[in-house]
Enzyme design. Structure first.
Site, PDB file in Angstrom:
ATOM      1  N   LYS A 179       2.377  -3.273   7.288  1.00 44.68           N
ATOM      2  CA  LYS A 179       2.637  -3.451   5.856  1.00 44.68           C
ATOM      3  C   LYS A 179       4.076  -3.023   5.528  1.00 44.68           C
ATOM      4  CE  LYS A 179       0.250  -4.600   2.937  1.00 44.68           C
ATOM      5  NZ  LYS A 179      -0.134  -5.931   2.382  1.00 44.68           N
ATOM      6  N   THR A 191       0.828  -1.211   0.000  1.00 46.26           N
ATOM      7  CA  THR A 191       0.000   0.000   0.000  1.00 46.26           C
ATOM      8  C   THR A 191       0.864   1.263   0.000  1.00 46.26           C
ATOM      9  OG1 THR A 191      -1.458   1.277   1.452  1.00 46.26           O
ATOM     10  CG2 THR A 191      -0.078  -0.323   2.525  1.00 46.26           C
ATOM     11  N   ASP A 192       0.277   2.365  -0.450  1.00 45.35           N
ATOM     12  CA  ASP A 192       0.987   3.654  -0.385  1.00 45.35           C
ATOM     13  C   ASP A 192       1.068   4.169   1.055  1.00 45.35           C
ATOM     14  OD1 ASP A 192      -1.693   4.314  -0.005  1.00 45.35           O
ATOM     15  OD2 ASP A 192      -1.734   5.914  -1.510  1.00 45.35           O
ATOM     16  N   GLU A 193       0.284   3.549   1.971  1.00 46.31           N
ATOM     17  CA  GLU A 193       0.238   4.074   3.340  1.00 46.31           C
ATOM     18  C   GLU A 193       1.570   3.899   4.066  1.00 46.31           C
ATOM     19  OE1 GLU A 193      -3.458   3.385   5.410  1.00 46.31           O
ATOM     20  OE2 GLU A 193      -4.541   3.123   3.537  1.00 46.31           O
ATOM     21  N   TYR A 239      -1.677  -0.481  10.990  1.00 48.02           N
ATOM     22  CA  TYR A 239      -1.817  -1.144   9.682  1.00 48.02           C
ATOM     23  C   TYR A 239      -0.618  -0.834   8.791  1.00 48.02           C
ATOM     24  CZ  TYR A 239      -3.233  -1.673   4.785  1.00 48.02           C
ATOM     25  OH  TYR A 239      -3.263  -1.982   3.433  1.00 48.02           O
TER      26      TYR A 239
HETATM   27  P1  NAD Z   1      -9.469  -7.485   2.253  1.00 49.28           P
HETATM   28  O1  NAD Z   1      -9.472  -7.188   3.706  1.00 49.28           O
HETATM   29  O2  NAD Z   1     -10.701  -7.223   1.453  1.00 49.28           O
HETATM   30  O3  NAD Z   1      -9.122  -9.032   2.016  1.00 49.28           O
HETATM   31  C1  NAD Z   1      -8.093  -9.678   2.707  1.00 49.28           C
HETATM   32  C2  NAD Z   1      -8.191 -11.167   2.406  1.00 49.28           C
HETATM   33  O4  NAD Z   1      -7.119 -11.824   3.103  1.00 49.28           O
HETATM   34  C3  NAD Z   1      -9.492 -11.804   2.880  1.00 49.28           C
HETATM   35  O5  NAD Z   1      -9.987 -12.697   1.892  1.00 49.28           O
HETATM   36  C4  NAD Z   1      -9.088 -12.568   4.140  1.00 49.28           C
HETATM   37  O6  NAD Z   1      -9.884 -13.716   4.386  1.00 49.28           O
HETATM   38  C5  NAD Z   1      -7.643 -12.927   3.808  1.00 49.28           C
HETATM   39  N1  NAD Z   1      -6.838 -13.111   5.031  1.00 49.28           N
HETATM   40  C6  NAD Z   1      -6.740 -12.265   6.089  1.00 49.28           C
HETATM   41  N2  NAD Z   1      -5.939 -12.791   7.030  1.00 49.28           N
HETATM   42  C7  NAD Z   1      -5.511 -13.992   6.535  1.00 49.28           C
HETATM   43  C8  NAD Z   1      -4.658 -14.997   7.047  1.00 49.28           C
HETATM   44  N3  NAD Z   1      -4.086 -14.891   8.261  1.00 49.28           N
HETATM   45  N4  NAD Z   1      -4.417 -16.086   6.277  1.00 49.28           N
HETATM   46  C9  NAD Z   1      -4.988 -16.208   5.051  1.00 49.28           C
HETATM   47  N5  NAD Z   1      -5.830 -15.279   4.535  1.00 49.28           N
HETATM   48  C10 NAD Z   1      -6.085 -14.192   5.272  1.00 49.28           C
HETATM   49  O7  NAD Z   1      -8.223  -6.716   1.672  1.00 49.28           O
HETATM   50  P2  NAD Z   1      -8.041  -5.940   0.281  1.00 49.28           P
HETATM   51  O8  NAD Z   1      -8.576  -4.584   0.430  1.00 49.28           O
HETATM   52  O9  NAD Z   1      -8.503  -6.809  -0.808  1.00 49.28           O
HETATM   53  O10 NAD Z   1      -6.451  -5.823   0.234  1.00 49.28           O
HETATM   54  C11 NAD Z   1      -5.659  -6.864  -0.330  1.00 49.28           C
HETATM   55  C12 NAD Z   1      -4.196  -6.471  -0.242  1.00 49.28           C
HETATM   56  O11 NAD Z   1      -3.985  -5.262  -0.952  1.00 49.28           O
HETATM   57  C13 NAD Z   1      -3.711  -6.232   1.177  1.00 49.28           C
HETATM   58  O12 NAD Z   1      -2.409  -6.751   1.293  1.00 49.28           O
HETATM   59  C14 NAD Z   1      -3.706  -4.714   1.307  1.00 49.28           C
HETATM   60  O13 NAD Z   1      -2.731  -4.287   2.228  1.00 49.28           O
HETATM   61  C15 NAD Z   1      -3.374  -4.293  -0.107  1.00 49.28           C
HETATM   62  N6  NAD Z   1      -3.888  -2.984  -0.514  1.00 49.28           N
HETATM   63  C16 NAD Z   1      -5.210  -2.669  -0.334  1.00 49.28           C
HETATM   64  C17 NAD Z   1      -5.677  -1.422  -0.780  1.00 49.28           C
HETATM   65  C18 NAD Z   1      -7.141  -1.037  -0.644  1.00 49.28           C
HETATM   66  O14 NAD Z   1      -7.506   0.097  -0.951  1.00 49.28           O
HETATM   67  N7  NAD Z   1      -8.025  -1.941  -0.231  1.00 49.28           N
HETATM   68  C19 NAD Z   1      -4.804  -0.505  -1.378  1.00 49.28           C
HETATM   69  C20 NAD Z   1      -3.456  -0.879  -1.541  1.00 49.28           C
HETATM   70  C21 NAD Z   1      -3.012  -2.121  -1.109  1.00 49.28           C
HETATM   71  P1  TYD Z   2     -10.713   4.029   4.426  1.00 46.84           P
HETATM   72  O1  TYD Z   2     -11.673   3.583   3.366  1.00 46.84           O
HETATM   73  O2  TYD Z   2     -10.776   3.385   5.773  1.00 46.84           O
HETATM   74  O3  TYD Z   2      -9.260   3.893   3.788  1.00 46.84           O
HETATM   75  P2  TYD Z   2      -7.798   4.391   4.381  1.00 46.84           P
HETATM   76  O4  TYD Z   2      -7.972   4.852   5.761  1.00 46.84           O
HETATM   77  O5  TYD Z   2      -6.994   3.146   4.296  1.00 46.84           O
HETATM   78  O6  TYD Z   2      -7.374   5.469   3.450  1.00 46.84           O
HETATM   79  O7  TYD Z   2     -10.885   5.581   4.639  1.00 46.84           O
HETATM   80  C1  TYD Z   2     -10.756   6.506   3.560  1.00 46.84           C
HETATM   81  C2  TYD Z   2     -10.881   7.905   4.126  1.00 46.84           C
HETATM   82  O8  TYD Z   2     -12.208   8.079   4.630  1.00 46.84           O
HETATM   83  C3  TYD Z   2      -9.957   8.156   5.308  1.00 46.84           C
HETATM   84  O9  TYD Z   2      -9.502   9.494   5.271  1.00 46.84           O
HETATM   85  C4  TYD Z   2     -10.843   7.934   6.522  1.00 46.84           C
HETATM   86  C5  TYD Z   2     -12.203   8.397   6.029  1.00 46.84           C
HETATM   87  N1  TYD Z   2     -13.375   7.698   6.644  1.00 46.84           N
HETATM   88  C6  TYD Z   2     -14.410   8.455   7.209  1.00 46.84           C
HETATM   89  O10 TYD Z   2     -14.391   9.700   7.191  1.00 46.84           O
HETATM   90  N2  TYD Z   2     -15.449   7.785   7.770  1.00 46.84           N
HETATM   91  C7  TYD Z   2     -15.519   6.422   7.821  1.00 46.84           C
HETATM   92  O11 TYD Z   2     -16.504   5.861   8.376  1.00 46.84           O
HETATM   93  C8  TYD Z   2     -14.463   5.658   7.217  1.00 46.84           C
HETATM   94  C9  TYD Z   2     -14.477   4.163   7.238  1.00 46.84           C
HETATM   95  C10 TYD Z   2     -13.404   6.348   6.642  1.00 46.84           C
END
Ligand code: NAD
Ligand code: TYD
Length: 351
Positions: free
Chosen positions: A161, A132-134, A157
């Site tokens: 990561k 992630t970019d975070e 988080y």
């Molecule tokens: P998500 O939370 O929707 O899905 C996570 C998946 O991992 C689920 O299917 C869960 O069952 C599985 N999982 C969790 N713990 C596990 C474990 N101990 N063993 C096996 N499986 C396990 O997540 P997402 O949003 O799809 O993100 C996927 C990846 O992409 C993550 O690594 C996240 O850090 C990265 N990412 C997410 C975003 C975003 O905006 N969602 C952006 C950049 C990077």
């Molecule tokens: P989120 O979807 O949790 O992603 P991330 O924190 O990983 O960027 O949140 C996106 C933005 O929205 C973040 O600035 C937090 C804000 N947010 C709210 O204002 N209210 C909410 O209920 C949630 C879940 C997020």
């Protein structure tokens, strides 16, 4: 060429899009979806491809090192695309250790299993770590995250990561593990669990519930349609430079409150409600501790080196996403039954 690829976290939001893309696009690959099916993982997300001959699901927890070794010995993957993670910042604030277990220990377990299977003969092998970019921390009003931006994570988080990214890189340096890492901005699209901003707010609007905006709502995120992230992962998996990292982003910054207002407007139209009625649900609530002000990605490297660019505009992506949630209320209901009400109460009550 025939290949076996283990995709971890394939039952989650982004993982299910990656699994679907690979299963459909590469009939010669065996795709093994390794997922523990936590609250965020749902096999419903993959119903359309579950019977494909090149797809296998294995339920397992990446924290279980012995089980990972067994699975690697059984399936003998040529590649790993590692997405399994605890992914929600708010949950990481309540329970940081869960993030250390899955994101840090789980990643090291997978690296060890890959290393043991490949026995330091890494020809044609790849460990692809999805991050992630975070990890870069927060930006001020200006500037962009580049691949060279120093890591400076602020939430449990992002710290977990960042740690997993460091381990992947360290295995490359120390043991010659062939790896690639991508750091992507905020994704949105179908099958995202309604704890993240966009699906949470869509669900709340449908149910006429308050829209809890953290702080003053002036936090900025760079939004990317999940299908475009999956396309980027496909490209980097096949053409990315080993031991390199790529930033992926949408060139699409929005302050939360502006995005929320656009979302409300589209929802009013789709639901046939009076204009302005969804926006009345906006409620400013207590801020998230350590809330990062702004994320924005410089995605020029992946664009120039590999020719990747987003395929849809934000307007198109958001419309597709809203349409999907409105057409799949059963999915929303199924993932919000069970423990969701308890989660919601603990996270938002008294906020
Ligand atoms: P998500 O939370 O929707 O899905 C996570 C998946 O991992 C689920 O299917 C869960 O069952 C599985 N999982 C969790 N713990 C596990 C474990 N101990 N063993 C096996 N499986 C396990 O997540 P997402 O949003 O799809 O993100 C996927 C990846 O992409 C993550 O690594 C996240 O850090 C990265 N990412 C997410 C975003 C975003 O905006 N969602 C952006 C950049 C990077
Ligand atoms: P989120 O979807 O949790 O992603 P991330 O924190 O990983 O960027 O949140 C996106 C933005 O929205 C973040 O600035 C937090 C804000 N947010 C709210 O204002 N209210 C909410 O209920 C949630 C879940 C997020």
């Amino acid at each position: 060429m025939k290949k076996t690829i283990i995709i971890t976290g394939g039952a989650g939001f982004i993982g299910s899009h990656v699994v679907r893309l690979f299963v459909k696009k590469y009939p010669d690959y065996n795709i093994v979806n390794l997922d523990a099916l936590t609250y965020a993982g749902n096999l419903e997300n993959l119903k359309d491809i579950q019977d494909a001959p090149n797809y296998t699901f294995v339920k397992a927890d990446i924290v279980d090192a012995e089980r990972m070794d067994e699975i690697f010995k059984e399936y003998k993957p040529d590649g790993v695309i590692h997405l399994a993670a605890e992914s929600h910042v708010d949950r990481s604030i309540s329970d940081p250790l869960a993030f250390v277990r899955t994101n840090v220990i789980g990643t090291v377990n997978l690296l060890n299993s890959a290393k043991a299977l490949w026995k330091d003969n890494y020809d044609g092998k790849l460990f692809y770590h999805v991050s992630t970019d975070e990890v870069y921390g927060t930006l001020g009003e200006t500037g962009l995250f580049e691949e060279t931006t120093p890591y400076d994570p602020n939430s449990p988080y992002s710290a977990s990561k960042a740690s997993s990214d460091h381990f992947v890189r360290a295995y490359g340096e120390t043991y010659g593990m062939p790896y690639v890492i991508t750091n992507c901005s905020n994704n949105y699209g179908s099958f995202q669990f309604p704890e993240k901003l966009i699906p949470l707010f869509i669900n709340n609007i449908v149910n006429n519930k308050n829209l809890p905006v953290y702080g003053d709502g002036k936090y900025t995120r760079d939004w990317l349609y999940v299908v475009d992230h999956a396309r980027a992962i496909d490209l980097v998996f096949h053409e990315g430079k080993l031991t390199d990292t790529y930033n992926i982003g949408g060139f699409n910054e929005w302050q939360n409150i502006d995005l929320i207002k656009v979302l409300c407007k589209i929802m009013d139209k789709k639901l046939g409600r009076e204009e302005g009625s969804s926006a009345e649900l906006i409620t400013y609530v207590k801020d998230r501790p350590g809330h990062d002000l702004r994320y924005a990605i410089d995605a020029n490297k992946i664009n120039k080196e590999l020719g990747w660019a987003p395929s849809v505009t934000f307007e198109e992506g958001l419309e597709k996403t809203i349409d999907w949630y409105l057409a799949n209320e059963e999915w929303l209901e199924s993932v919000t039954s069970g423990n969701y009400a308890k989660y919601y109460e603990e996270m938002y009550e008294g906020r």
